[in-house]
Design a protein around this motif. Structure first.
Motif, PDB file in Angstrom:
ATOM      1  N   GLU A  15       1.831   7.484 -14.283  1.00  8.95           N
ATOM      2  CA  GLU A  15       2.401   8.461 -14.953  1.00  8.95           C
ATOM      3  C   GLU A  15       3.697   8.905 -14.079  1.00  8.95           C
ATOM      4  N   ALA A  16       3.358   8.853 -12.661  1.00  9.19           N
ATOM      5  CA  ALA A  16       4.613   9.214 -11.618  1.00  9.19           C
ATOM      6  C   ALA A  16       5.814   8.302 -11.733  1.00  9.19           C
ATOM      7  N   PHE A  17       5.660   7.008 -11.851  1.00 10.56           N
ATOM      8  CA  PHE A  17       6.529   6.072 -11.763  1.00 10.56           C
ATOM      9  C   PHE A  17       6.526   5.112 -12.879  1.00 10.56           C
ATOM     10  N   PRO A  18       6.889   5.833 -14.227  1.00 10.51           N
ATOM     11  CA  PRO A  18       6.900   4.886 -15.398  1.00 10.51           C
ATOM     12  C   PRO A  18       7.877   3.733 -15.478  1.00 10.51           C
ATOM     13  N   ASN A  19       8.738   3.776 -14.690  1.00  8.58           N
ATOM     14  CA  ASN A  19       9.744   2.610 -14.670  1.00  8.58           C
ATOM     15  C   ASN A  19       9.796   1.666 -13.277  1.00  8.58           C
ATOM     16  N   THR A  20       8.856   1.955 -12.410  1.00  8.63           N
ATOM     17  CA  THR A  20       8.799   1.203 -11.279  1.00  8.63           C
ATOM     18  C   THR A  20       7.766   0.166 -11.220  1.00  8.63           C
ATOM     19  N   PRO A  21       8.183  -1.296 -10.926  1.00 11.50           N
ATOM     20  CA  PRO A  21       7.324  -2.323 -11.025  1.00 11.50           C
ATOM     21  C   PRO A  21       6.223  -2.069 -10.037  1.00 11.50           C
ATOM     22  N   ILE A  22       4.982  -2.495 -10.512  1.00 12.06           N
ATOM     23  CA  ILE A  22       3.780  -2.349  -9.548  1.00 12.06           C
ATOM     24  C   ILE A  22       3.004  -3.639  -9.510  1.00 12.06           C
ATOM     25  N   ASN A  23       2.734  -3.942  -8.452  1.00 14.08           N
ATOM     26  CA  ASN A  23       1.811  -5.219  -7.935  1.00 14.08           C
ATOM     27  C   ASN A  23       0.555  -4.703  -7.702  1.00 14.08           C
ATOM     28  N   ILE A  24      -0.455  -5.012  -8.476  1.00 14.07           N
ATOM     29  CA  ILE A  24      -1.747  -4.669  -8.529  1.00 14.07           C
ATOM     30  C   ILE A  24      -2.926  -5.730  -7.966  1.00 14.07           C
ATOM     31  N   ASP A  25      -3.663  -5.274  -6.767  1.00 16.70           N
ATOM     32  CA  ASP A  25      -4.442  -6.340  -6.368  1.00 16.70           C
ATOM     33  C   ASP A  25      -5.910  -5.686  -6.686  1.00 16.70           C
ATOM     34  N   ILE A  26      -6.325  -6.629  -7.648  1.00 23.88           N
ATOM     35  CA  ILE A  26      -7.900  -6.239  -8.088  1.00 23.88           C
ATOM     36  C   ILE A  26      -8.717  -6.776  -6.961  1.00 23.88           C
ATOM     37  N   LYS A  27      -9.251  -5.667  -6.415  1.00 25.69           N
ATOM     38  CA  LYS A  27     -10.147  -5.960  -4.941  1.00 25.69           C
ATOM     39  C   LYS A  27     -11.512  -6.666  -5.015  1.00 25.69           C
ATOM     40  N   VAL A  28     -11.935  -6.128  -6.258  1.00 24.48           N
ATOM     41  CA  VAL A  28     -13.577  -6.819  -6.634  1.00 24.48           C
ATOM     42  C   VAL A  28     -13.697  -7.323  -7.830  1.00 24.48           C
ATOM     43  N   ASN A  29     -14.583  -8.046  -7.690  1.00 26.26           N
ATOM     44  CA  ASN A  29     -14.923  -9.054  -9.000  1.00 26.26           C
ATOM     45  C   ASN A  29     -15.811  -8.338  -9.964  1.00 26.26           C
TER      46      ASN A  29
ATOM     47  N   GLU B  25       3.337  -3.627 -19.258  1.00 30.04           N
ATOM     48  CA  GLU B  25       3.092  -5.113 -19.146  1.00 30.04           C
ATOM     49  C   GLU B  25       4.112  -6.058 -18.578  1.00 30.04           C
ATOM     50  N   HIS B  26       5.489  -5.473 -18.923  1.00 26.34           N
ATOM     51  CA  HIS B  26       6.571  -6.161 -18.464  1.00 26.34           C
ATOM     52  C   HIS B  26       7.070  -5.707 -17.125  1.00 26.34           C
ATOM     53  N   ILE B  27       6.463  -4.734 -16.475  1.00 26.35           N
ATOM     54  CA  ILE B  27       6.792  -4.354 -15.067  1.00 26.35           C
ATOM     55  C   ILE B  27       5.319  -4.363 -14.327  1.00 26.35           C
ATOM     56  N   THR B  28       4.463  -5.192 -14.571  1.00 28.36           N
ATOM     57  CA  THR B  28       3.189  -5.018 -13.833  1.00 28.36           C
ATOM     58  C   THR B  28       2.971  -6.654 -13.582  1.00 28.36           C
ATOM     59  N   VAL B  29       2.275  -6.831 -12.315  1.00 29.54           N
ATOM     60  CA  VAL B  29       1.693  -7.949 -12.045  1.00 29.54           C
ATOM     61  C   VAL B  29       0.375  -7.872 -11.355  1.00 29.54           C
ATOM     62  N   TRP B  30      -0.697  -8.708 -11.375  1.00 31.63           N
ATOM     63  CA  TRP B  30      -1.965  -8.342 -10.942  1.00 31.63           C
ATOM     64  C   TRP B  30      -2.536  -9.558 -10.848  1.00 31.63           C
ATOM     65  N   GLY B  31      -3.625  -9.475  -9.754  1.00 30.43           N
ATOM     66  CA  GLY B  31      -4.326 -10.639  -9.314  1.00 30.43           C
ATOM     67  C   GLY B  31      -5.088 -10.384  -7.895  1.00 30.43           C
TER      68      GLY B  31
ATOM     69  N   ARG C 143       1.050  -1.027   0.002  1.00 30.00           N
ATOM     70  CA  ARG C 143       0.070   0.105   0.082  1.00 30.00           C
ATOM     71  C   ARG C 143       0.947   1.384  -0.049  1.00 30.00           C
ATOM     72  N   GLY C 144       1.989   1.271  -0.561  1.00 29.80           N
ATOM     73  CA  GLY C 144       2.920   2.243  -0.734  1.00 29.80           C
ATOM     74  C   GLY C 144       3.770   2.516   0.600  1.00 29.80           C
TER      75      GLY C 144
ATOM     76  N   MET D 262       9.435  -2.380  -5.651  1.00 28.40           N
ATOM     77  CA  MET D 262       8.216  -2.569  -6.283  1.00 28.40           C
ATOM     78  C   MET D 262       7.101  -1.730  -5.414  1.00 28.40           C
ATOM     79  N   LEU D 263       5.927  -1.327  -6.035  1.00 31.18           N
ATOM     80  CA  LEU D 263       4.896  -0.811  -5.154  1.00 31.18           C
ATOM     81  C   LEU D 263       3.793  -1.809  -5.339  1.00 31.18           C
ATOM     82  N   GLU D 264       3.147  -2.076  -4.209  1.00 33.37           N
ATOM     83  CA  GLU D 264       1.917  -2.846  -4.068  1.00 33.37           C
ATOM     84  C   GLU D 264       0.653  -1.899  -4.027  1.00 33.37           C
ATOM     85  N   LEU D 265      -0.496  -1.992  -4.544  1.00 31.17           N
ATOM     86  CA  LEU D 265      -1.433  -1.123  -4.366  1.00 31.17           C
ATOM     87  C   LEU D 265      -2.717  -1.783  -4.882  1.00 31.17           C
ATOM     88  N   ASP D 266      -3.972  -1.343  -4.197  1.00 30.38           N
ATOM     89  CA  ASP D 266      -5.273  -1.863  -4.385  1.00 30.38           C
ATOM     90  C   ASP D 266      -6.152  -1.080  -5.384  1.00 30.38           C
TER      91      ASP D 266
END
Length: 289
Positions: free
Chosen positions: A141-155, A173-179, A46-47, A70-74
């Protein structure tokens, strides 16, 4: 049982064990090596909740400044289909107002409270002056080169589609992970955009553990690329030890023994990295095969 039957049984079992060991040690004998997208030993949950107000631009900026990998966010989606960064769908905890993000337009979202309880650690608060709920595209936009982990919180199909579109728009797509922990959400993410690496759902984590302890893991191809699980001992940070029964403490201990195994982390199919998220510790593993 005759000696011949026993011989064949032992031969079969021995062959299975040897094959399992060899494939566990050298998985490229059976599986094609995946392209390694990126490495990250330090991931800011969560930053970096506990150091700043969670999921705010100030939190992300601080995390990147101190060198997070890496940043993790929701993510949630508003009534006017804007993808916002927030852990909770209902904003009562974070803003003091009992309203759902999906029921409001982005311009109607209330600001965060100046001080929040850290939900994954007892008697801990985070505070800050940046109390605005940001858009996902602002983070990109603020962190174009920072990998980010995205938690998709709702279906939500629209949310998944919008996140995928943003990832493609900002060429991430090469620096993002989601799920998500939900198997259904992860499946939808993969079907929407298979070029974005995905996390293991809880169901798949349990499957991996079963395969590992039965020796079958080396025979199974792994589609996911990030094996992310909370450390069971984190529960001890959320509750007073004297309020927990012996059976609860035993279950936590047993979960810790099963999940936090060096042999599992060092499996070549799962090249491990420990993930420290703010004040919350997780185990995260990148899957290379």
């Amino acid at each position: 049982m005759s000696s011949t039957a026993a011989f064949y049984l032992l031969s079969t079992l021995g062959g299975y064990l040897v094959t399992s060991f060899l494939l566990l040690k050298y998985p490229t004998l059976l599986h094609q090596r995946k392209k390694q997208r990126f490495l990250g030993k330090h991931i800011s949950h969560r930053g970096g909740a506990g150091e700043n107000l969670e999921n705010t631009m100030a939190a992300f900026q601080h995390a990147v400044k101190i060198g997070t990998d890496m940043l993790e966010l929701d993510c949630h989606i508003t009534k006017d289909e804007q993808v916002v960064v927030s852990h909770d769908e209902n904003l009562k905890r974070a803003t003091g107002i009992n309203v759902n993000i999906s029921d409001l337009k982005y311009c109607e979202l209330p600001p965060y409270l100046g001080k929040l309880d850290v939900s994954f650690q007892r008697a801990c608060q985070c505070e800050g002056k940046d109390n605005r709920i940001p858009l996902l595209k602002e983070v990109f936009e603020a962190f174009p080169n920072t990998p980010i982990n995205i938690d998709i919180k709702v279906n939500n199909n629209v949310l998944i589609k919008k996140v995928s579109e943003l990832v493609k728009e900002y060429n991430r797509e090469h620096i993002t992970v989601w799920g998500n922990a939900s198997y259904e959400i992860v499946e939808k993410c993969y079907k929407e955009n298979s070029d974005i690496p995905i996390l293991f759902s809880l169901q798949r984590v349990l499957l991996i553990l079963g395969l590992f302890f039965t020796g079958l893991l080396p025979f199974v191809p792994i589609r996911e690329q990030f094996f992310e699980i909370p450390m069971p001992s984190i529960i001890l940070k959320l509750k007073e030890p004297h309020t927990m029964s012996r059976s609860q403490k035993f279950l936590i201990w047993l979960s810790d023994v099963l999940l936090m195994r060096k042999a599992l982390c060092e499996t070549p199919q799962l090249a491990s990295k420990r993930k420290f998220e703010g004040h919350c510790s997780y185990l995260v593993v990148s899957c290379y095969f």
